[in-house]
Design a protein around this motif. Structure first.
Motif, PDB file in Angstrom:
ATOM      1  N   PHE A  81      39.372  35.126  57.774  1.00  0.00           N
ATOM      2  CA  PHE A  81      38.622  34.453  58.829  1.00  0.00           C
ATOM      3  C   PHE A  81      39.587  33.638  59.679  1.00  0.00           C
ATOM      4  CE2 PHE A  81      35.738  31.038  60.322  1.00  0.00           C
ATOM      5  CZ  PHE A  81      34.844  31.845  61.004  1.00  0.00           C
ATOM      6  N   LEU A  82      39.677  33.975  60.961  1.00  0.00           N
ATOM      7  CA  LEU A  82      40.576  33.282  61.886  1.00  0.00           C
ATOM      8  C   LEU A  82      39.756  32.621  62.986  1.00  0.00           C
ATOM      9  CD1 LEU A  82      43.308  36.036  62.353  1.00  0.00           C
ATOM     10  CD2 LEU A  82      43.370  34.073  60.827  1.00  0.00           C
ATOM     11  N   THR A  83      40.121  31.407  63.310  1.00  0.00           N
ATOM     12  CA  THR A  83      39.483  30.733  64.438  1.00  0.00           C
ATOM     13  C   THR A  83      40.390  30.843  65.651  1.00  0.00           C
ATOM     14  OG1 THR A  83      40.446  28.619  63.763  1.00  0.00           O
ATOM     15  CG2 THR A  83      38.236  29.116  62.968  1.00  0.00           C
ATOM     16  N   GLU A  84      39.866  30.552  66.810  1.00  0.00           N
ATOM     17  CA  GLU A  84      40.633  30.659  68.047  1.00  0.00           C
ATOM     18  C   GLU A  84      41.883  29.780  67.985  1.00  0.00           C
ATOM     19  OE1 GLU A  84      40.008  29.704  72.737  1.00  0.00           O
ATOM     20  OE2 GLU A  84      38.266  30.265  71.551  1.00  0.00           O
ATOM     21  N   GLY A  85      43.002  30.365  68.343  1.00  0.00           N
ATOM     22  CA  GLY A  85      44.256  29.623  68.367  1.00  0.00           C
ATOM     23  C   GLY A  85      44.961  29.525  67.022  1.00  0.00           C
ATOM     24  N   TYR A  86      44.372  30.096  65.975  1.00  0.00           N
ATOM     25  CA  TYR A  86      44.958  30.015  64.637  1.00  0.00           C
ATOM     26  C   TYR A  86      45.963  31.139  64.446  1.00  0.00           C
ATOM     27  CZ  TYR A  86      45.272  30.043  59.545  1.00  0.00           C
ATOM     28  OH  TYR A  86      45.720  30.023  58.262  1.00  0.00           O
ATOM     29  N   GLN A  87      47.138  30.804  63.998  1.00  0.00           N
ATOM     30  CA  GLN A  87      48.177  31.788  63.698  1.00  0.00           C
ATOM     31  C   GLN A  87      48.209  32.017  62.190  1.00  0.00           C
ATOM     32  OE1 GLN A  87      50.613  33.259  65.786  1.00  0.00           O
ATOM     33  NE2 GLN A  87      49.539  32.511  67.582  1.00  0.00           N
ATOM     34  N   ALA A  88      47.921  33.211  61.747  1.00  0.00           N
ATOM     35  CA  ALA A  88      47.910  33.526  60.316  1.00  0.00           C
ATOM     36  C   ALA A  88      49.326  33.434  59.747  1.00  0.00           C
ATOM     37  CB  ALA A  88      47.351  34.915  60.081  1.00  0.00           C
ATOM     38  N   GLN A  89      49.458  32.714  58.655  1.00  0.00           N
ATOM     39  CA  GLN A  89      50.741  32.535  57.965  1.00  0.00           C
ATOM     40  C   GLN A  89      50.534  32.836  56.480  1.00  0.00           C
ATOM     41  OE1 GLN A  89      53.715  31.301  59.370  1.00  0.00           O
ATOM     42  NE2 GLN A  89      52.802  31.283  61.399  1.00  0.00           N
ATOM     43  N   PRO A  90      51.504  33.481  55.844  1.00  0.00           N
ATOM     44  CA  PRO A  90      51.386  33.683  54.401  1.00  0.00           C
ATOM     45  C   PRO A  90      51.487  32.339  53.674  1.00  0.00           C
ATOM     46  CG  PRO A  90      53.308  34.860  55.315  1.00  0.00           C
ATOM     47  CD  PRO A  90      52.669  34.099  56.425  1.00  0.00           C
ATOM     48  N   PRO A  91      50.849  32.144  52.549  1.00  0.00           N
ATOM     49  CA  PRO A  91      49.971  33.126  51.897  1.00  0.00           C
ATOM     50  C   PRO A  91      48.630  33.184  52.621  1.00  0.00           C
ATOM     51  CG  PRO A  91      49.966  31.086  50.657  1.00  0.00           C
ATOM     52  CD  PRO A  91      50.943  30.897  51.789  1.00  0.00           C
ATOM     53  N   TYR A  92      48.141  34.390  52.834  1.00  0.00           N
ATOM     54  CA  TYR A  92      46.890  34.590  53.552  1.00  0.00           C
ATOM     55  C   TYR A  92      45.706  34.263  52.644  1.00  0.00           C
ATOM     56  CZ  TYR A  92      50.039  36.964  56.698  1.00  0.00           C
ATOM     57  OH  TYR A  92      51.078  37.245  57.538  1.00  0.00           O
ATOM     58  N   ASP A  93      44.663  33.758  53.242  1.00  0.00           N
ATOM     59  CA  ASP A  93      43.471  33.353  52.492  1.00  0.00           C
ATOM     60  C   ASP A  93      42.366  34.387  52.703  1.00  0.00           C
ATOM     61  OD1 ASP A  93      41.623  31.948  51.021  1.00  0.00           O
ATOM     62  OD2 ASP A  93      41.310  30.397  52.534  1.00  0.00           O
ATOM     63  N   PHE A  94      42.409  35.466  51.927  1.00  0.00           N
ATOM     64  CA  PHE A  94      41.386  36.492  51.995  1.00  0.00           C
ATOM     65  C   PHE A  94      40.208  36.073  51.126  1.00  0.00           C
ATOM     66  CE2 PHE A  94      45.185  38.865  53.150  1.00  0.00           C
ATOM     67  CZ  PHE A  94      44.736  39.563  54.262  1.00  0.00           C
ATOM     68  N   ARG A  95      39.000  36.263  51.640  1.00  0.00           N
ATOM     69  CA  ARG A  95      37.787  35.853  50.920  1.00  0.00           C
ATOM     70  C   ARG A  95      36.746  36.963  50.940  1.00  0.00           C
ATOM     71  NH1 ARG A  95      37.013  29.696  53.268  1.00  0.00           N
ATOM     72  NH2 ARG A  95      39.153  29.060  52.873  1.00  0.00           N
ATOM     73  N   LYS A  96      35.919  36.982  49.906  1.00  0.00           N
ATOM     74  CA  LYS A  96      34.767  37.874  49.893  1.00  0.00           C
ATOM     75  C   LYS A  96      33.851  37.455  51.033  1.00  0.00           C
ATOM     76  CE  LYS A  96      35.132  40.745  46.466  1.00  0.00           C
ATOM     77  NZ  LYS A  96      35.086  42.182  46.728  1.00  0.00           N
ATOM     78  N   GLY A  97      33.211  38.408  51.692  1.00  0.00           N
ATOM     79  CA  GLY A  97      32.423  38.099  52.869  1.00  0.00           C
ATOM     80  C   GLY A  97      30.937  37.917  52.646  1.00  0.00           C
ATOM     81  N   LEU A  98      30.337  38.739  51.781  1.00  0.00           N
ATOM     82  CA  LEU A  98      28.891  38.736  51.658  1.00  0.00           C
ATOM     83  C   LEU A  98      28.483  38.977  50.213  1.00  0.00           C
ATOM     84  CD1 LEU A  98      26.245  38.678  53.391  1.00  0.00           C
ATOM     85  CD2 LEU A  98      26.379  41.171  53.379  1.00  0.00           C
ATOM     86  N   LEU A  99      27.532  38.191  49.762  1.00  0.00           N
ATOM     87  CA  LEU A  99      26.972  38.309  48.423  1.00  0.00           C
ATOM     88  C   LEU A  99      25.541  38.822  48.558  1.00  0.00           C
ATOM     89  CD1 LEU A  99      27.053  35.543  45.733  1.00  0.00           C
ATOM     90  CD2 LEU A  99      24.875  36.422  46.512  1.00  0.00           C
ATOM     91  N   HIS A 100      25.184  39.801  47.728  1.00  0.00           N
ATOM     92  CA  HIS A 100      23.798  40.276  47.664  1.00  0.00           C
ATOM     93  C   HIS A 100      23.268  39.910  46.291  1.00  0.00           C
ATOM     94  CE1 HIS A 100      20.757  43.772  47.256  1.00  0.00           C
ATOM     95  NE2 HIS A 100      20.175  42.731  47.784  1.00  0.00           N
ATOM     96  N   ALA A 101      22.191  39.144  46.258  1.00  0.00           N
ATOM     97  CA  ALA A 101      21.577  38.710  45.009  1.00  0.00           C
ATOM     98  C   ALA A 101      20.173  39.294  44.905  1.00  0.00           C
ATOM     99  CB  ALA A 101      21.514  37.185  44.938  1.00  0.00           C
ATOM    100  N   THR A 102      19.863  39.857  43.745  1.00  0.00           N
ATOM    101  CA  THR A 102      18.549  40.448  43.497  1.00  0.00           C
ATOM    102  C   THR A 102      17.950  39.801  42.260  1.00  0.00           C
ATOM    103  OG1 THR A 102      19.366  42.548  44.361  1.00  0.00           O
ATOM    104  CG2 THR A 102      17.312  42.619  43.119  1.00  0.00           C
ATOM    105  N   TYR A 103      16.706  39.363  42.355  1.00  0.00           N
ATOM    106  CA  TYR A 103      16.040  38.703  41.236  1.00  0.00           C
ATOM    107  C   TYR A 103      15.789  39.702  40.115  1.00  0.00           C
ATOM    108  CZ  TYR A 103      13.050  35.526  38.660  1.00  0.00           C
ATOM    109  OH  TYR A 103      12.543  34.723  37.683  1.00  0.00           O
ATOM    110  N   LYS A 104      16.154  39.307  38.886  1.00  0.00           N
ATOM    111  CA  LYS A 104      15.912  40.159  37.707  1.00  0.00           C
ATOM    112  C   LYS A 104      14.470  39.961  37.263  1.00  0.00           C
ATOM    113  CE  LYS A 104      20.368  38.914  35.868  1.00  0.00           C
ATOM    114  NZ  LYS A 104      21.056  38.429  34.669  1.00  0.00           N
ATOM    115  N   LEU A 105      13.702  41.016  37.251  1.00  0.00           N
ATOM    116  CA  LEU A 105      12.301  40.934  36.815  1.00  0.00           C
ATOM    117  C   LEU A 105      12.196  40.869  35.314  1.00  0.00           C
ATOM    118  CD1 LEU A 105      10.683  43.431  39.315  1.00  0.00           C
ATOM    119  CD2 LEU A 105      10.726  40.953  39.426  1.00  0.00           C
TER     120      LEU A 105
END
Length: 99
Positions: free
Chosen positions: A75-99
């Protein structure tokens, strides 16, 4: 969240992209989540470091099965220069209720 739904029906699916306030929204919806009244959730997990772990642990306590989207986001914001170490993150969680 309880007050908002006082005179409305509770949704079965909840999509959360609230710019880092996802944990707070889940805490506000705790009564509905414990009862399984919301069957599916799609939750953004990239706003704060550690959110994937926090959000999945909270939802698992409410009896939800968790799955993450494939891959990672840088995730980069405007004007942000990516530098190592990069911060990669999971984007989306899907949760389903267990019946």
């Amino acid at each position: 969240m309880g007050r908002f739904f006082r005179d409305k029906s509770v949704p079965h699916i909840l999509k959360l992209d609230v710019e880092g306030a996802e944990v707070a929204v889940l805490e506000g919806a705790a009564a509905f989540l414990k009862e399984g009244r919301i069957s599916d959730l799609l939750v953004c997990t990239y706003h704060k470091k550690g959110d994937p772990e926090r959000l999945s642990a909270k939802l698992e306590c409410f009896n939800y099965t968790i799955a993450f989207s494939q891959g990672y986001m840088l995730f980069l914001t405007e004007g942000y220069q990516a530098q190592p170490p990069y911060d990669f993150r999971k984007g989306l969680l899907h949760a389903t209720y267990k019946l």
